[in-house]
Every structure is written in C-alpha cells, then in structure tokens.
Design an enzyme around this catalytic site. Structure first.
Site, PDB file in Angstrom:
ATOM      1  N   ARG A  64       0.774  -1.168   0.171  1.00  0.00           N
ATOM      2  CA  ARG A  64       0.090   0.040  -0.028  1.00  0.00           C
ATOM      3  C   ARG A  64       0.956   1.221  -0.050  1.00  0.00           C
ATOM      4  NH1 ARG A  64      -5.754   1.144   0.157  1.00  0.00           N
ATOM      5  NH2 ARG A  64      -5.642   3.516   0.348  1.00  0.00           N
ATOM      6  N   ILE A  91      -8.504   5.644   0.274  1.00  0.00           N
ATOM      7  CA  ILE A  91      -8.119   6.304   1.247  1.00  0.00           C
ATOM      8  C   ILE A  91      -6.743   6.731   0.905  1.00  0.00           C
ATOM      9  CG2 ILE A  91      -7.393   6.401   3.677  1.00  0.00           C
ATOM     10  CD1 ILE A  91     -10.564   6.196   3.232  1.00  0.00           C
ATOM     11  N   ASN A 104     -13.007  16.278   0.218  1.00  0.00           N
ATOM     12  CA  ASN A 104     -13.577  15.130  -0.108  1.00  0.00           C
ATOM     13  C   ASN A 104     -14.926  15.399   0.003  1.00  0.00           C
ATOM     14  OD1 ASN A 104     -14.289  12.288  -0.487  1.00  0.00           O
ATOM     15  ND2 ASN A 104     -13.431  11.732   1.527  1.00  0.00           N
ATOM     16  N   HIS A 106     -19.143  13.303   0.568  1.00  0.00           N
ATOM     17  CA  HIS A 106     -19.689  12.163   1.082  1.00  0.00           C
ATOM     18  C   HIS A 106     -21.152  12.337   0.947  1.00  0.00           C
ATOM     19  CE1 HIS A 106     -20.014   8.189   3.094  1.00  0.00           C
ATOM     20  NE2 HIS A 106     -20.801   8.749   4.132  1.00  0.00           N
ATOM     21  N   ASP A 138      -8.721  13.774   5.912  1.00  0.00           N
ATOM     22  CA  ASP A 138      -7.658  13.340   6.941  1.00  0.00           C
ATOM     23  C   ASP A 138      -7.306  12.085   6.746  1.00  0.00           C
ATOM     24  OD1 ASP A 138      -9.453  13.328  10.021  1.00  0.00           O
ATOM     25  OD2 ASP A 138      -9.620  12.080   8.375  1.00  0.00           O
ATOM     26  N   ASP A 142     -13.573   9.418   6.091  1.00  0.00           N
ATOM     27  CA  ASP A 142     -14.713  10.322   6.283  1.00  0.00           C
ATOM     28  C   ASP A 142     -14.686  10.973   7.756  1.00  0.00           C
ATOM     29  OD1 ASP A 142     -16.776   8.264   4.344  1.00  0.00           O
ATOM     30  OD2 ASP A 142     -15.665   9.773   3.966  1.00  0.00           O
TER      31      ASP A 142
HETATM   32  C1  GRF Z   1     -20.609  10.759  -4.883  1.00  0.00           C
HETATM   33  O1  GRF Z   1     -22.013  10.854  -4.152  1.00  0.00           O
HETATM   34  C2  GRF Z   1     -19.756  10.458  -3.786  1.00  0.00           C
HETATM   35  O2  GRF Z   1     -19.766  11.406  -2.670  1.00  0.00           O
HETATM   36  C3  GRF Z   1     -19.614   9.099  -3.397  1.00  0.00           C
HETATM   37  O3  GRF Z   1     -19.862   8.496  -4.902  1.00  0.00           O
HETATM   38  C4  GRF Z   1     -20.466   9.383  -5.718  1.00  0.00           C
HETATM   39  C5  GRF Z   1     -19.411   9.495  -6.801  1.00  0.00           C
HETATM   40  O4  GRF Z   1     -20.294  10.065  -7.628  1.00  0.00           O
HETATM   41  N1  GRF Z   1     -18.324   8.724  -2.842  1.00  0.00           N
HETATM   42  P1  GRF Z   1     -19.601  10.588  -9.134  1.00  0.00           P
HETATM   43  O5  GRF Z   1     -18.543   9.592  -9.580  1.00  0.00           O
HETATM   44  O6  GRF Z   1     -19.053  11.747  -9.050  1.00  0.00           O
HETATM   45  O7  GRF Z   1     -20.970  10.676 -10.321  1.00  0.00           O
END
Ligand code: GRF
Length: 201
Positions: A64, A91, A104, A106, A138, A142
């Site tokens: 990794r 990550i 990032n 989420h 970080d 998340d």
């Molecule tokens: C987004 O909702 C992101 O937060 C999550 O997966 C989705 C990715 O969508 N991790 P895209 O590839 O930007 O269409």
C-alpha cells in the site's frame, strides 16, 4: 487555482467542476484527473475535456505504501492548489495528505453513515433526512473537518439509486460552491473548524 480531481466512477462531481470552470471568474480549473482504475466514465469525461489523466492501480504495487507514494507523485506532477476526491474509493495516505490539501465529498450527513455505503446505510436505518457533506480529508475514513453540509429528504418509496441521485444533485452544487470559494478566498483550519475567506492560498 489548480485542481487535481480523483475519481473512481461516473465522475458527475468532476463534470460539475469542469462545467463551472468554463467561467473564468470561477477561479479554479481542473489540470488533471486521476483514478484508481481504468475504463470508468470519469476518465472519459476528462479526456473529452482534453484534460490529462492518470491511473494508479493498487494491485500494480507490492505494498500500500508504494501505491500511496505513486499516486502522490502523479498528483505532485500537476502542482495542484487543491486536490478534490470526488467519488474516489481509496483512502489517501500520508504522502498525499501531507503534501496537499484534499477536499472530499460524502453522500451522508457525517458523522452519520461514513464509509463506502453511506446512502444504503442511511436508507436501511430508516432516517427521514439524510444529505451530503464536503470536508477536508484526513487519514481516517470520512473523519476530516467538515466544511459544508446540506440536508436531503428521504421519500417513502426511495431505493438506493433514487436517493443517491437526489443527494448527488445537492452534492454537486455544494462541491462547486465550496471549491470556488476555497480557491478564491482561501481558508484556515482551527481544530475541527474550517474558516473560509481568510486570504488567498
Ligand atoms: C458521490 O456521491 C460521492 O460522494 C460518492 O460516490 C458518488 C460519486 O459520484 N463517494 P460521481 O462519480 O461523482 O458521479
């Protein structure tokens, strides 16, 4: 400001940033798109926009740590002011996090429902309101300092795909707004609080 955007899938968040950056007053432009896998729509979107791409697959490396170093070096080659992890499903390790600010997104209201299945987990839990979060990454999953959040209703007959698309509509708008403000106005972090508009980065 120079953005490197990392993707692992459809890249609609990337597309929102590409569209926003056609306005010169936005203040940010995507200088490269990176991915952890080939053959995804996110890479095709970059190529269509004539933006350089790179792919670093974990399985090409023995450890990794070697992948962490490799992806950090690919990002560094483009000298970004900000890295945006938008649907990137890895990550990022210290070589990247120590070298660049990483934003990032989420699709849930953190700290609720972190991880790779935030939409599915919220739906299964039976919440009536979920949403999306934009944060600085970080070393955790998340867990970084939250910059912006917006609520999204869960409707009775939602399935994961329908709810995720409703969230993504909000997420794309939030991400474009925050990225623009960060590169134009700068930011500082005090503990877990991010202050936007504290001078140019
Ligand atoms: C987004 O909702 C992101 O937060 C999550 O997966 C989705 C990715 O969508 N991790 P895209 O590839 O930007 O269409």
């Amino acid at each position: 400001g120079r953005l490197v955007v990392l993707v692992s899938g459809s890249g609609t968040n990337l597309q929102a940033l590409l569209d926003a950056s056609t306005d010169p007053s936005y203040g940010a432009r995507v200088v490269a798109v990176g991915a952890d896998r080939e053959g995804i729509e996110g890479l095709a979107r970059a190529t269509k926009a004539q933006i350089p791409t790179f792919v670093e697959k974990l399985r090409d490396y023995g450890t990794r740590a070697e992948w962490d170093a490799a992806i950090a070096a690919r990002i560094a080659a483009y000298e970004p002011d900000l890295v945006v992890s938008a649907g990137f499903m890895k990550i990022l390790g210290a070589p990247t996090l120590d070298a660049f600010p990483v934003l990032n997104t989420h699709p849930a209201l953190l700290p609720s429902f972190p991880g790779a299945h935030g939409v599915r987990d919220a739906l299964a839990h039976g919440v009536k309101v979920t949403g999306c979060t934009v944060m600085l990454a970080d070393s955790g999953v998340d867990t970084g300092p939250i910059i912006a959040q917006e609520a999204v209703p869960v409707l009775p007959d939602d399935d994961e795909a329908v709810l995720h698309e409703r969230i993504k509509t909000v997420e794309r708008r939030l991400l474009v707004d925050i990225v623009g403000r960060m590169v134009r106005e700068g930011w500082t972090v005090t503990g877990r609080i991010v202050h936007l508009g504290t001078g140019p980065i």
